[in-house]
Design an enzyme around this catalytic site. Structure first.
Site, PDB file in Angstrom:
ATOM      1  N   GLU A 146      26.930  19.184 -14.329  1.00 50.21           N
ATOM      2  CA  GLU A 146      25.774  19.909 -13.781  1.00 50.21           C
ATOM      3  C   GLU A 146      25.986  20.286 -12.328  1.00 50.21           C
ATOM      4  OE1 GLU A 146      23.662  21.668 -15.622  1.00 50.21           O
ATOM      5  OE2 GLU A 146      23.120  19.799 -16.614  1.00 50.21           O
ATOM      6  N   ASP A 159      25.991  29.533 -18.168  1.00 53.97           N
ATOM      7  CA  ASP A 159      24.995  29.867 -19.194  1.00 53.97           C
ATOM      8  C   ASP A 159      25.445  31.059 -20.035  1.00 53.97           C
ATOM      9  OD1 ASP A 159      23.747  27.981 -17.709  1.00 53.97           O
ATOM     10  OD2 ASP A 159      22.243  29.314 -16.834  1.00 53.97           O
ATOM     11  N   SER A 186      18.248  28.520 -20.905  1.00 57.73           N
ATOM     12  CA  SER A 186      18.966  29.799 -20.758  1.00 57.73           C
ATOM     13  C   SER A 186      18.415  30.953 -21.581  1.00 57.73           C
ATOM     14  CB  SER A 186      20.460  29.615 -21.070  1.00 57.73           C
ATOM     15  OG  SER A 186      21.038  28.850 -20.086  1.00 57.73           O
ATOM     16  N   SER A 187      17.102  31.097 -21.589  1.00 56.15           N
ATOM     17  CA  SER A 187      16.538  32.252 -22.293  1.00 56.15           C
ATOM     18  C   SER A 187      16.953  33.559 -21.612  1.00 56.15           C
ATOM     19  CB  SER A 187      15.013  32.141 -22.396  1.00 56.15           C
ATOM     20  OG  SER A 187      14.446  31.962 -21.130  1.00 56.15           O
ATOM     21  N   TYR A 196      18.234  25.673  -5.266  1.00 53.24           N
ATOM     22  CA  TYR A 196      19.542  25.981  -5.881  1.00 53.24           C
ATOM     23  C   TYR A 196      20.461  26.624  -4.847  1.00 53.24           C
ATOM     24  CZ  TYR A 196      22.663  27.733  -9.623  1.00 53.24           C
ATOM     25  OH  TYR A 196      23.733  28.002 -10.452  1.00 53.24           O
TER      26      TYR A 196
HETATM   27  C1  GLA Z   1      21.488  27.000 -13.928  1.00 52.10           C
HETATM   28  C2  GLA Z   1      22.537  28.051 -13.592  1.00 52.10           C
HETATM   29  C3  GLA Z   1      23.928  27.603 -14.041  1.00 52.10           C
HETATM   30  C4  GLA Z   1      24.259  26.199 -13.517  1.00 52.10           C
HETATM   31  C5  GLA Z   1      23.106  25.234 -13.818  1.00 52.10           C
HETATM   32  C6  GLA Z   1      23.301  23.884 -13.190  1.00 52.10           C
HETATM   33  O1  GLA Z   1      21.383  26.875 -15.321  1.00 52.10           O
HETATM   34  O2  GLA Z   1      22.218  29.262 -14.221  1.00 52.10           O
HETATM   35  O3  GLA Z   1      24.891  28.538 -13.624  1.00 52.10           O
HETATM   36  O4  GLA Z   1      24.550  26.238 -12.159  1.00 52.10           O
HETATM   37  O5  GLA Z   1      21.859  25.741 -13.360  1.00 52.10           O
HETATM   38  O6  GLA Z   1      24.400  23.234 -13.750  1.00 52.10           O
END
Ligand code: GLA
Length: 383
Positions: free
Chosen positions: A32, A171, A124-125, A221
């Site tokens: 992660e 994703d 990841s929608s 983030y």
């Molecule tokens: C989100 C981002 C990914 C990744 C995750 C954390 O899903 O879209 O690219 O960085 O967070 O692992």
């Protein structure tokens, strides 16, 4: 006629000769917040996802309907929005603009999108809608199959540049290239990848959606990304050949004076190691070791990377305290969203009920629990 075809007929009139496509969501088993650092990650495509029903028309219009939003939005193919409109069609329009810029000739279509992926929950929608659109339009308008690696790269760029989210490639890559019965080991630097059979035998992987909306997650983030850049800069000062943060040496972390930056670096280095160990554990079918690594990953995300929250920590602590659970952690970007847990298959239902009750007592709303089944990446449905 099935329910979705009927819905299509009600919306658009003609539902003969529909083509169907499916793109899964994804869950990350481990690795992660290191995809954007060039680390290795181990996601899997899941059976929840987005289905599209599509039919070509003779008008120069792209008509999109989402059953989730119960809304139809249409675009003239010669006047696509050049910037995002702040609604669900942005992910499709980003792809349309990209394909157009590559010389693909667009033509009229009616499309019905139907999703069973919970939105804004870290499954990841958005990536699924991008990759689904890219795959479907390429097949419809060029008659040729996509290069799935290039598709993932292009969709990540669309997310970065058109949507404005500075995500890594995990994703889009996972929903494009996942495979039923497998997790996908991806080196985010080289994009080398390997399908790892996921044989959980007597265990079941659960996804627990905290149902906590992810607030301000994008700000944190970007901040984490910047902190990691800073850590790399400091470490490269004494080791100029260090290519990326994840290959740094734990022993050299003392060079980073700032405690926060040091913690971020420690997460990046240890999480990358845990991915490698998890793959070894899966190959040896040592699920107890895999569970231990999931627990360690959560501790690192909570204490060092600091992307967890009360709801996710509560879920993980409750699960880890149960003897039927051999590992649990938050998954995805954090600050809400989902956890995963590896539990004895026979007790999955008992575990879910217990957790739903205790969580609801604590937070006043219930989490959702789903068994995590793997799936193939984006594909046409041929039956
Ligand atoms: C989100 C981002 C990914 C990744 C995750 C954390 O899903 O879209 O690219 O960085 O967070 O692992």
């Amino acid at each position: 006629m099935d329910t979705l075809s009927l819905k299509f007929e009600t919306l658009f009139g003609d539902a003969t000769d529909l083509q169907r496509y499916f793109c899964p969501g994804r869950v990350n088993l481990i690795g992660e917040h290191i995809d954007y650092l060039g680390g290795s990650v181990l996601p899997m495509a899941i059976s929840m996802g987005i289905t599209a029903l599509v039919k070509a028309t003779n008008e120069p219009i792209i008509r999109l309907h989402s059953t989730d939003f119960d809304e139809t939005i249409e675009f003239d193919i010669d006047h696509l929005p050049e910037s995002k409109q702040e609604n669900w069609t942005d992910f499709v329009v980003g792809v349309l603009n990209h394909l157009k810029s590559k010389g693909v000739i667009l033509s009229g279509v009616n499309i019905l999108f139907d999703s069973d992926l919970p939105k804004s929950s870290g499954l990841s929608s958005s990536a699924a809608l991008e990759v689904l659109s890219y795959f479907m339009f390429t097949e419809l308008w060029t008659g040729s199959a996509c290069n799935r690696i290039q598709m993932a790269i292009d969709c990540q760029r669309i997310e970065n540049n058109f949507i404005g989210v500075n995500c890594g490639i995990m994703d889009q890559f996972a929903v494009a290239n996942g495979k039923l019965g497998h997790a996908l080991l991806l080196d985010c630097n080289s994009l080398e990848n390997e399908l790892i059979p996921l044989d959980l035998t007597a265990y079941q992987l659960l996804i627990i959606n905290s149902n906590k909306p992810r607030q301000l997650a994008h700000i944190a983030y970007n901040q984490r990304r910047a902190e990691c850049d800073e850590a790399l800069r400091i470490l490269q000062h004494s080791n100029p050949s260090l290519p990326d943060l994840v290959s740094g040496d734990i022993a050299s972390l003392y060079l980073i004076e700032d405690e926060t930056i040091r913690k971020r670096a420690r997460h990046a280095i240890t999480e990358h190691e845990r991915v490698k160990k998890s793959v070894q554990a899966l190959k040896k079918n040592d699920l107890i070791e895999l569970g231990r690594l999931l627990n360690a990953s959560h501790a690192s995300l909570k204490d060092d990377f600091q992307v967890s929250c009360d709801e996710l920590d509560f879920i993980v602590a409750e699960l880890q305290a149960l003897e039927f659970c051999i590992g649990a952690r938050m998954t995805g970007a954090g600050f809400g969203g989902c956890c995963i847990a590896l539990v004895e298959a026979d007790s999955a239902e008992t575990v879910s009920k217990k957790l739903i009750t205790s969580y609801e007592n604590r937070f006043g709303f219930a989490p959702s629990v789903y068994p995590c089944n793997t799936s193939d990446g984006v594909h046409a449905i041929t039956t």
